[in-house]
Design an enzyme around this catalytic site. Sequence first.
Site, PDB file in Angstrom:
ATOM      1  N   ARG A 152       9.905  -8.565  -3.990  1.00 18.37           N
ATOM      2  CA  ARG A 152      10.839  -9.913  -4.400  1.00 18.37           C
ATOM      3  C   ARG A 152      11.169 -10.546  -3.099  1.00 18.37           C
ATOM      4  O   ARG A 152      11.610 -11.769  -3.183  1.00 18.37           O
ATOM      5  CB  ARG A 152      12.059  -9.128  -5.213  1.00 18.37           C
ATOM      6  CG  ARG A 152      13.239  -9.887  -5.265  1.00 18.37           C
ATOM      7  CD  ARG A 152      13.232 -11.033  -6.141  1.00 18.37           C
ATOM      8  NE  ARG A 152      14.323 -12.050  -5.937  1.00 18.37           N
ATOM      9  CZ  ARG A 152      14.628 -13.204  -5.229  1.00 18.37           C
ATOM     10  NH1 ARG A 152      13.633 -13.299  -4.300  1.00 18.37           N
ATOM     11  NH2 ARG A 152      15.366 -14.000  -5.330  1.00 18.37           N
TER      12      ARG A 152
ATOM     13  N   LYS B 246       2.856   4.673 -10.950  1.00 11.89           N
ATOM     14  CA  LYS B 246       1.722   3.661 -10.901  1.00 11.89           C
ATOM     15  C   LYS B 246       1.427   3.068 -12.102  1.00 11.89           C
ATOM     16  O   LYS B 246       0.934   1.999 -12.255  1.00 11.89           O
ATOM     17  CB  LYS B 246       0.357   4.616 -10.465  1.00 11.89           C
ATOM     18  CG  LYS B 246       0.722   5.206  -8.831  1.00 11.89           C
ATOM     19  CD  LYS B 246       0.734   4.192  -7.953  1.00 11.89           C
ATOM     20  CE  LYS B 246       0.691   4.605  -6.426  1.00 11.89           C
ATOM     21  NZ  LYS B 246       0.588   3.677  -5.485  1.00 11.89           N
TER      22      LYS B 246
ATOM     23  N   SER C 182      -8.154  11.184   2.332  1.00 11.54           N
ATOM     24  CA  SER C 182      -7.109  10.745   3.061  1.00 11.54           C
ATOM     25  C   SER C 182      -5.832  11.748   3.392  1.00 11.54           C
ATOM     26  O   SER C 182      -6.148  12.790   2.710  1.00 11.54           O
ATOM     27  CB  SER C 182      -6.173   9.634   2.488  1.00 11.54           C
ATOM     28  OG  SER C 182      -5.465   9.984   1.321  1.00 11.54           O
TER      29      SER C 182
ATOM     30  N   ASN D 224       0.693  -1.342   0.139  1.00 15.77           N
ATOM     31  CA  ASN D 224      -0.186  -0.142  -0.102  1.00 15.77           C
ATOM     32  C   ASN D 224       0.769   1.331   0.130  1.00 15.77           C
ATOM     33  O   ASN D 224       0.507   2.349  -0.458  1.00 15.77           O
ATOM     34  CB  ASN D 224      -1.147  -0.043   1.183  1.00 15.77           C
ATOM     35  CG  ASN D 224      -1.583   1.346   1.657  1.00 15.77           C
ATOM     36  OD1 ASN D 224      -2.463   1.826   0.844  1.00 15.77           O
ATOM     37  ND2 ASN D 224      -0.906   2.116   2.341  1.00 15.77           N
TER      38      ASN D 224
ATOM     39  N   TYR E 285       4.542  10.694 -10.473  1.00 19.32           N
ATOM     40  CA  TYR E 285       3.570   9.827  -9.855  1.00 19.32           C
ATOM     41  C   TYR E 285       2.781   8.751 -10.747  1.00 19.32           C
ATOM     42  O   TYR E 285       2.814   7.761 -10.730  1.00 19.32           O
ATOM     43  CB  TYR E 285       2.627  10.802  -8.868  1.00 19.32           C
ATOM     44  CG  TYR E 285       1.537   9.755  -8.332  1.00 19.32           C
ATOM     45  CD1 TYR E 285       1.737   9.001  -7.046  1.00 19.32           C
ATOM     46  CD2 TYR E 285       0.195   9.827  -8.578  1.00 19.32           C
ATOM     47  CE1 TYR E 285       1.096   8.292  -6.422  1.00 19.32           C
ATOM     48  CE2 TYR E 285      -0.764   9.028  -7.865  1.00 19.32           C
ATOM     49  CZ  TYR E 285      -0.474   8.372  -6.668  1.00 19.32           C
ATOM     50  OH  TYR E 285      -1.300   7.787  -5.947  1.00 19.32           O
TER      51      TYR E 285
HETATM   52  N1  NAP Z   1      -6.035   8.826  -1.266  1.00 17.81           N
HETATM   53  C1  NAP Z   1      -6.222   8.827  -2.579  1.00 17.81           C
HETATM   54  O1  NAP Z   1      -6.965   9.555  -3.158  1.00 17.81           O
HETATM   55  C2  NAP Z   1      -5.515   7.775  -3.444  1.00 17.81           C
HETATM   56  C3  NAP Z   1      -5.667   7.513  -4.725  1.00 17.81           C
HETATM   57  C4  NAP Z   1      -5.055   6.809  -5.526  1.00 17.81           C
HETATM   58  C5  NAP Z   1      -4.184   5.935  -4.953  1.00 17.81           C
HETATM   59  N2  NAP Z   1      -3.724   5.997  -3.663  1.00 17.81           N
HETATM   60  C6  NAP Z   1      -2.661   5.114  -3.259  1.00 17.81           C
HETATM   61  O2  NAP Z   1      -3.189   4.594  -2.005  1.00 17.81           O
HETATM   62  C7  NAP Z   1      -2.054   4.197  -1.098  1.00 17.81           C
HETATM   63  C8  NAP Z   1      -2.171   4.659   0.282  1.00 17.81           C
HETATM   64  O3  NAP Z   1      -2.590   6.267   0.082  1.00 17.81           O
HETATM   65  P1  NAP Z   1      -3.197   6.963   1.100  1.00 17.81           P
HETATM   66  O4  NAP Z   1      -4.378   7.895   0.489  1.00 17.81           O
HETATM   67  O5  NAP Z   1      -3.828   6.027   2.007  1.00 17.81           O
HETATM   68  O6  NAP Z   1      -2.096   8.101   1.777  1.00 17.81           O
HETATM   69  P2  NAP Z   1      -1.952   8.689   3.273  1.00 17.81           P
HETATM   70  O7  NAP Z   1      -3.308   8.657   4.061  1.00 17.81           O
HETATM   71  O8  NAP Z   1      -0.964   9.497   2.972  1.00 17.81           O
HETATM   72  O9  NAP Z   1      -1.225   7.226   4.167  1.00 17.81           O
HETATM   73  C9  NAP Z   1      -0.179   6.887   3.628  1.00 17.81           C
HETATM   74  C10 NAP Z   1       0.688   5.821   4.596  1.00 17.81           C
HETATM   75  O10 NAP Z   1       1.786   5.455   4.245  1.00 17.81           O
HETATM   76  C11 NAP Z   1       2.809   5.618   5.040  1.00 17.81           C
HETATM   77  N3  NAP Z   1       4.126   6.132   4.299  1.00 17.81           N
HETATM   78  C12 NAP Z   1       4.222   7.378   3.573  1.00 17.81           C
HETATM   79  N4  NAP Z   1       5.519   7.421   3.182  1.00 17.81           N
HETATM   80  C13 NAP Z   1       6.077   6.328   3.639  1.00 17.81           C
HETATM   81  C14 NAP Z   1       7.485   5.800   3.709  1.00 17.81           C
HETATM   82  N5  NAP Z   1       8.310   6.598   3.033  1.00 17.81           N
HETATM   83  N6  NAP Z   1       7.849   4.942   4.576  1.00 17.81           N
HETATM   84  C15 NAP Z   1       7.025   4.235   5.101  1.00 17.81           C
HETATM   85  N7  NAP Z   1       5.700   4.739   5.205  1.00 17.81           N
HETATM   86  C16 NAP Z   1       5.225   5.686   4.460  1.00 17.81           C
HETATM   87  C17 NAP Z   1       2.216   6.839   5.923  1.00 17.81           C
HETATM   88  O11 NAP Z   1       2.871   7.122   7.181  1.00 17.81           O
HETATM   89  P3  NAP Z   1       2.731   8.048   8.075  1.00 17.81           P
HETATM   90  O12 NAP Z   1       1.584   7.770   8.887  1.00 17.81           O
HETATM   91  O13 NAP Z   1       3.873   7.872   9.024  1.00 17.81           O
HETATM   92  O14 NAP Z   1       2.546   9.342   7.305  1.00 17.81           O
HETATM   93  C18 NAP Z   1       0.765   6.389   5.865  1.00 17.81           C
HETATM   94  O15 NAP Z   1       0.751   5.197   6.809  1.00 17.81           O
HETATM   95  C19 NAP Z   1      -0.787   4.862  -1.646  1.00 17.81           C
HETATM   96  O16 NAP Z   1      -0.125   3.989  -2.512  1.00 17.81           O
HETATM   97  C20 NAP Z   1      -1.471   6.059  -2.824  1.00 17.81           C
HETATM   98  O17 NAP Z   1      -0.933   6.065  -3.967  1.00 17.81           O
HETATM   99  C21 NAP Z   1      -4.219   6.819  -2.877  1.00 17.81           C
END
Ligand code: NAP
Length: 364
Positions: free
Chosen positions: A199, A241, A272, A164, A237
């Site tokens: 991997r 993806k 988020s 994730n 980005y």
């Molecule tokens: N939200 C959207 O609209 C959306 C849309 C399309 C795709 N996505 C994808 O969904 C996934 C989750 O996104 P989200 O929206 O849930 O994001 P989010 O609310 O910002 O949460 C991201 C999570 O990843 C952790 N994280 C970020 N950078 C990190 C790093 N370098 N090392 C370890 N942990 C890290 C964060 O930790 P901390 O709590 O420490 O910050 C948090 O737990 C991502 O892959 C994103 O690309 C999201």
Amino acid sequence: MPADTIHLASTATTHPSFTVWGHEIVVDVPLPTLVFAAVGAAFVARYAWSWFRLVAELTVVPGISLKKFQTKTKGAVSWAAVTGCTAGIGLEFARQLAAKGFGVVLVGRRQAALDELAQEIEAKYKVPTKTVIADAADVAGRDAAIARVVAATRDIDLGVLINNVGASHEMPVAFADTDPAEIDAIIQTNISWTLQFTRAILPQLVARSADLDAPKSLVLNIGSLSGRIPSALLAAYSCTKGGLQTWNTAVAAEVEPVGVMFRMVFPAFVVSNMSKIRKPSLTVPTARDFVKSTLGSLGLQRGAQGRPYDATPYPSHALLDYVVGLFGGVSEQLGVSVILGMHKDIRARALRKKAREAKAAKSQ
Ligand SMILES: NC(=O)c1ccc[n+]([C@@H]2O[C@H](COP(=O)([O-])OP(=O)(O)OC[C@H]3O[C@@H](n4cnc5c(N)ncnc54)[C@H](OP(=O)(O)O)[C@@H]3O)[C@@H](O)[C@H]2O)c1
């Protein structure tokens, strides 16, 4: 002697004929017309079938149960590992998999947040947890972090991996103006970490599911519709993806035949920290609803019709994904243009907010 004669068009007598179940079929339409009609019918049938599947998968067809990925041994626990689990979509995966009886390996970059989540999950869902500290953006620490997760999962029945963790741009920005360090961080987190981490973990999942009667394993790679529809002003980005989608399909072809379901999941906007959207709507679900929809439709493509190892599970996102692919180049180009306009708006708002904050800080 045939029972009767069916003419496909006019009654010219010089055209070929054949007999089917006692009926003489006379092909007396010009050949090009027949070929065009057949091609047209094939196209209509293809779209009718994919539309039918989309609607059926969004309404009545159930997903594969998570039980398929859990051990049947009484008293034993199967585990799921979730990266980026301290907020947003990852947090919900951790909670909802625990609610289904999985022990959870919590992988994140903040030990205090991991500990707090571990306590919450153990108290609420009565399943075991392990925490592993790992910063996916830290190039120098990457191999050691991966080794820590491998060590933590060596002696447990790990059946599910949720890839994730992801990074995006601070705000939409033209590629020519993007900070090179931001490009590196996005590539490191979304591509290098995800590929190297997978991997390291994948052999264990493959070995676990090798026997026919063994539980199957599941890997969900969280992509983005920004990878499916090239997204101007989020080019780096979008690139990562999109790359993950290609990688996912290639690896899926290798491991799905040996019992590992390996799928790419496509969210559009979800409430988020990353999206900076706080209020849910018809098109922007909460992380909770998004994950519920994803885990409730495992094995279905929903909006990703025609892309075998992809899934766009949330209904409004599914319709968007489907419609963008419906009219080929025309709808794809329209999708790219609409997203450019949307990102220009988001950037303008983000810049105004930044200016307000800077002014407020100055006046303090
Ligand atoms: N939200 C959207 O609209 C959306 C849309 C399309 C795709 N996505 C994808 O969904 C996934 C989750 O996104 P989200 O929206 O849930 O994001 P989010 O609310 O910002 O949460 C991201 C999570 O990843 C952790 N994280 C970020 N950078 C990190 C790093 N370098 N090392 C370890 N942990 C890290 C964060 O930790 P901390 O709590 O420490 O910050 C948090 O737990 C991502 O892959 C994103 O690309 C999201």
